[in-house]
Structures are given as C-alpha cells and as structure tokens.
Write a protein that holds these residues in place. Structure first.
Motif, PDB file in Angstrom:
ATOM      1  N   GLY A   4     -16.056   4.154 -82.930  1.00 37.50           N
ATOM      2  CA  GLY A   4     -14.407   2.991 -82.199  1.00 37.50           C
ATOM      3  C   GLY A   4     -13.875   4.618 -82.899  1.00 37.50           C
ATOM      4  O   GLY A   4     -13.014   4.849 -81.782  1.00 37.50           O
ATOM      5  N   ILE A  19     -14.963  -0.760 -74.265  1.00 42.53           N
ATOM      6  CA  ILE A  19     -14.202  -1.986 -75.070  1.00 42.53           C
ATOM      7  C   ILE A  19     -14.219  -2.647 -74.428  1.00 42.53           C
ATOM      8  O   ILE A  19     -14.930  -4.133 -75.407  1.00 42.53           O
ATOM      9  CB  ILE A  19     -13.223  -1.245 -75.835  1.00 42.53           C
ATOM     10  CG1 ILE A  19     -13.184   0.617 -76.060  1.00 42.53           C
ATOM     11  CG2 ILE A  19     -12.423  -1.642 -76.705  1.00 42.53           C
ATOM     12  CD1 ILE A  19     -11.655   0.461 -76.338  1.00 42.53           C
ATOM     13  N   ARG A  73     -16.559  -6.015 -76.659  1.00 41.95           N
ATOM     14  CA  ARG A  73     -15.897  -7.059 -77.365  1.00 41.95           C
ATOM     15  C   ARG A  73     -16.332  -8.168 -76.186  1.00 41.95           C
ATOM     16  O   ARG A  73     -15.948  -9.616 -77.614  1.00 41.95           O
ATOM     17  CB  ARG A  73     -14.794  -6.468 -77.481  1.00 41.95           C
ATOM     18  CG  ARG A  73     -14.441  -5.311 -78.103  1.00 41.95           C
ATOM     19  CD  ARG A  73     -12.487  -4.931 -78.108  1.00 41.95           C
ATOM     20  NE  ARG A  73     -11.802  -5.983 -78.476  1.00 41.95           N
ATOM     21  CZ  ARG A  73     -10.359  -5.877 -78.657  1.00 41.95           C
ATOM     22  NH1 ARG A  73      -9.921  -5.284 -78.257  1.00 41.95           N
ATOM     23  NH2 ARG A  73      -9.990  -7.393 -79.231  1.00 41.95           N
ATOM     24  N   ASN A  97     -20.913  -3.110 -81.414  1.00 41.77           N
ATOM     25  CA  ASN A  97     -19.972  -3.875 -81.560  1.00 41.77           C
ATOM     26  C   ASN A  97     -18.980  -3.372 -81.809  1.00 41.77           C
ATOM     27  O   ASN A  97     -17.623  -3.282 -82.206  1.00 41.77           O
ATOM     28  CB  ASN A  97     -20.729  -5.306 -81.788  1.00 41.77           C
ATOM     29  CG  ASN A  97     -19.521  -6.863 -81.264  1.00 41.77           C
ATOM     30  OD1 ASN A  97     -19.463  -6.735 -82.707  1.00 41.77           O
ATOM     31  ND2 ASN A  97     -19.576  -7.186 -80.494  1.00 41.77           N
ATOM     32  N   GLU A  98     -19.747  -3.003 -83.306  1.00 40.11           N
ATOM     33  CA  GLU A  98     -18.078  -2.858 -84.408  1.00 40.11           C
ATOM     34  C   GLU A  98     -17.112  -1.830 -83.824  1.00 40.11           C
ATOM     35  O   GLU A  98     -16.300  -1.389 -84.302  1.00 40.11           O
ATOM     36  CB  GLU A  98     -19.120  -2.323 -85.401  1.00 40.11           C
ATOM     37  CG  GLU A  98     -18.371  -2.227 -86.995  1.00 40.11           C
ATOM     38  CD  GLU A  98     -17.513  -3.380 -87.481  1.00 40.11           C
ATOM     39  OE1 GLU A  98     -16.179  -3.462 -87.677  1.00 40.11           O
ATOM     40  OE2 GLU A  98     -17.860  -4.210 -87.125  1.00 40.11           O
ATOM     41  N   TYR A 108     -14.531  -2.788 -82.057  1.00 40.45           N
ATOM     42  CA  TYR A 108     -13.627  -3.174 -82.639  1.00 40.45           C
ATOM     43  C   TYR A 108     -12.259  -1.604 -82.873  1.00 40.45           C
ATOM     44  O   TYR A 108     -11.506  -2.205 -83.383  1.00 40.45           O
ATOM     45  CB  TYR A 108     -14.048  -3.697 -83.503  1.00 40.45           C
ATOM     46  CG  TYR A 108     -14.212  -5.854 -82.390  1.00 40.45           C
ATOM     47  CD1 TYR A 108     -12.650  -6.342 -82.828  1.00 40.45           C
ATOM     48  CD2 TYR A 108     -15.669  -5.261 -82.292  1.00 40.45           C
ATOM     49  CE1 TYR A 108     -13.446  -7.769 -82.459  1.00 40.45           C
ATOM     50  CE2 TYR A 108     -16.072  -7.191 -81.668  1.00 40.45           C
ATOM     51  CZ  TYR A 108     -14.975  -8.151 -81.716  1.00 40.45           C
ATOM     52  OH  TYR A 108     -14.867  -9.272 -80.719  1.00 40.45           O
ATOM     53  N   GLU A 134      -9.620  -0.529 -81.472  1.00 40.77           N
ATOM     54  CA  GLU A 134      -8.304  -0.581 -81.289  1.00 40.77           C
ATOM     55  C   GLU A 134      -8.005  -0.833 -83.020  1.00 40.77           C
ATOM     56  O   GLU A 134      -6.955  -0.286 -83.201  1.00 40.77           O
ATOM     57  CB  GLU A 134      -8.295  -1.928 -81.367  1.00 40.77           C
ATOM     58  CG  GLU A 134      -9.449  -2.488 -79.947  1.00 40.77           C
ATOM     59  CD  GLU A 134      -8.183  -1.810 -78.724  1.00 40.77           C
ATOM     60  OE1 GLU A 134      -7.159  -2.142 -78.263  1.00 40.77           O
ATOM     61  OE2 GLU A 134      -8.757  -0.563 -78.543  1.00 40.77           O
ATOM     62  N   THR A 179     -10.137  -2.317 -91.979  1.00 44.49           N
ATOM     63  CA  THR A 179     -11.613  -1.591 -91.805  1.00 44.49           C
ATOM     64  C   THR A 179     -12.188  -2.271 -93.029  1.00 44.49           C
ATOM     65  O   THR A 179     -13.215  -2.682 -93.048  1.00 44.49           O
ATOM     66  CB  THR A 179     -11.493  -0.269 -92.233  1.00 44.49           C
ATOM     67  OG1 THR A 179     -11.132   0.875 -91.224  1.00 44.49           O
ATOM     68  CG2 THR A 179     -13.035   0.779 -91.783  1.00 44.49           C
ATOM     69  N   GLN A 181     -13.749  -5.783 -91.775  1.00 43.50           N
ATOM     70  CA  GLN A 181     -14.552  -5.392 -90.789  1.00 43.50           C
ATOM     71  C   GLN A 181     -15.893  -4.962 -91.842  1.00 43.50           C
ATOM     72  O   GLN A 181     -17.218  -5.906 -91.694  1.00 43.50           O
ATOM     73  CB  GLN A 181     -14.273  -4.307 -89.808  1.00 43.50           C
ATOM     74  CG  GLN A 181     -13.094  -4.556 -88.804  1.00 43.50           C
ATOM     75  CD  GLN A 181     -13.873  -5.987 -87.833  1.00 43.50           C
ATOM     76  OE1 GLN A 181     -13.321  -6.860 -88.141  1.00 43.50           O
ATOM     77  NE2 GLN A 181     -14.215  -5.466 -87.341  1.00 43.50           N
TER      78      GLN A 181
END
Length: 324
Positions: free
Chosen positions: A94, A116, A120, A173-174, A177, A180, A224, A227
């Motif tokens: 990320g 991204i 996503r 995948n994480e 996110y 962003e 975070t 998440q």
C-alpha cells in the motif's frame, strides 16, 4: 412560554422552556417516548437472551468444550499468523502504491492506478482461487533474462503452497485498499510544510519520513486498525484453499462429529475475543497519535458557560421588572 434573560453585558433575549432546561442541565420533555423505546429494546434483548439460553439445539456445553480444544487453538494461531503477515504485505504494498500514485511520472502513476483498480475490483475470494490454481496457468515459475538464459526454475505447486497463496491473495488485495488510506493521509498534510522543508534543503525521503508521515499517521492509523480487524475475519475465506486456519479447523471437526452449530459457535467466540483485543489496541494507538488534538469532555465543559437556576431566575425577574 418564553421568558427574557439578560446576560452580562448583552441585551435581553427570549429563551423558551427547552433552552432553559438545557441551561439548567435538565433534559427536555419527551421522557415518555424515550422510556418506551428503552423498554422495547430491553424486551427484545431479554427475548433473544432467553432463546439463546433455553434452546437446547445450540449445545453450549459442546461449544465451550471445543472452544478450549487444541485443534481450534492451533487453527487460531494459524489465523493470527496469517493475519499479521498479510497485513504487513498489505501495508508495504500500500505504501509503495500510494507513493507511486503520487509520483510526478505519468507512467508510474498510471500503472499504480491500474493495479489499485484491479485488486480492488476483483473479489478477494476470486483472487484466492486464482492463486490457489496458479499452476494451471504457469506450471513452472522461471526466473532469468527475457528471451535469454534461465537462472532459476521451480514447480508452481511447490512454490505456491496454500499458505503462500493465502498471503498473496489477502496481502495484494489489502495493499490496494491500504494505498488509498496512505494516499489520503499524505494528502491531508499541508503542502506548505513540504515546501518549507524543501526550502531548508531537506531531501525528499527525509521530508517524507520526518515531516509528512508523522502528521499523516493521525489519518492513517484509524482505518488501518479497522482493516486489521477486517483482515482477521477475511482469513476465514482461506478455507477454500484447504489451509487449516480457525474456520477450516472447525469445519474438519464438525464434518466428523456432525456438531455443526456448536463448532461454528466456538469459532465465532474466538473471533469475537481476538476482535475485542484488537479494538482495544486500536483505541490506545489512536489516543497516542491524537494527543493534543482531541478536546476532552472536561475541557468542553469548562469552555461551555453554565448558569445556575438562581441566576436564570434572577435574570428573568429583573427583565420582567424592566419591562413593567
């Protein structure tokens, strides 16, 4: 009904009963509706609790016995390890994607935006399946010079184990996110501070680590934490790869003893316990980064002017005498 209150140094003003109740620290009317709502909620809670306690089909004794079993505890440890590693991969990816997205180079920013968008847009369950069946697309993974000699080659099934496939699927995948979240945190810092640091001769990496990131953490940390809690629960999807995390361990047990509901309850209790611990840790981390910016309730109370009942009554009487 209204009355006129004259505050110190100010003209008299009309105050109704609701405002007087607030100034006196008394709640306004509508007590009946509030108590009725509370009663309905309380009755609903009691009915649900009664059903949970009296319905023998839940088999709480079996659920609690498996809650402390070694098989579920081993699955819990695998779930925690998978969550931690996947979050580390997601945070690293990320940050890199966020920096690439903000890069002045259009090609780098465009590729980051595409990655991204892709990770996503595709459901994480589908990504896990793709990584689990990667050998169907690339039977052997080779490293070497393009169209040249090969330096390293390995069977995809040997390299991409269920655990590795789970980390790749969840981590990438994480990362989409988290990019962003990190980008929003970086953009929240005033650009003037970056310009001032540049004027002082600081390099871009020093500006990022010493000026921008410490201030951006206030924006980055809360989502975070959310998440991380979401990642803990998302690991349950890894059961499709036959990786023995918490949920799949419970599935292996109830497929043998047919105690489906008690095993699901036991697994859910472990998820609730760990989620509660993570939420508590998130609270203390947020409080650490929000020091000096959060106004406490006591400070707000000190800043709010309070007038006693006698003061309002005296002001009301004096205003009436002035009008007469």
């Amino acid at each position: 009904m209204t009355s006129t209150i004259a505050f110190e140094g100010k003209q008299p003003s009309a105050v109704d009963d609701k405002t007087q109740s607030l100034l006196l620290g008394r709640p306004h009317k509508h007590h009946g509706a509030m108590w009725l709502t509370a009663t309905v909620v309380l009755v609903g809670v009691m009915l649900v609790t009664y059903s949970l306690v009296t319905n023998e089909r839940y088999e709480w004794d079996v659920a609690f016995s498996w809650f402390t079993s070694e098989r579920l505890f081993t699955g819990l440890l695998r779930t925690l390890g998978l969550t931690a590693i996947s979050m580390v991969v997601g945070i690293v990816v990320g940050v890199l994607l966020a920096l690439a997205r903000l890069a002045p180079n259009a090609i780098v920013a465009g590729v980051a935006a595409f990655l991204i968008w892709f990770f996503r847009g595709v459901p994480v369950f589908v990504q896990l399946l793709f990584w689990g069946f990667i050998a169907a697309i690339y039977p052997r993974i080779e490293i070497g010079v393009p169209f040249g000699p090969e330096f390293f080659s390995v069977d995809a099934n040997v390299l991409i184990t269920p655990f590795v496939a789970a980390v790749l699927g969840l981590g990438l995948n994480e990362g989409a996110y988290m990019s962003e979240i990190v980008r929003a945190g970086l953009l929240s810092v005033n650009r003037g501070q970056t310009e001032a640091a540049t004027a002082l001769g600081m390099r871009r990496f020093a500006i990022l680590t010493r000026v921008v990131l410490p201030q951006a953490m206030k924006v980055i940390v809360p989502p975070t934490g959310n998440q991380t809690i979401s990642m803990l629960k998302t690991t349950s999807l890894v059961s499709v790869l036959a990786f023995p995390e918490l949920l799949y361990s419970a599935q292996l047990v109830y497929s043998a003893n047919f105690k489906t509901i008690p095993l699901l309850i036991a697994a859910s209790m472990w998820y609730l316990v760990v989620t509660s611990i993570l939420s508590l840790g998130q609270y203390f981390i947020e409080r650490h980064y929000n020091r000096g910016t959060v106004t406490t309730r006591r400070t707000r109370q000190r800043a709010t002017p309070r007038r006693s009942k006698s003061a309002i009554a005296a002001a009301t009487t004096s205003s009436k005498e002035g009008q007469s």
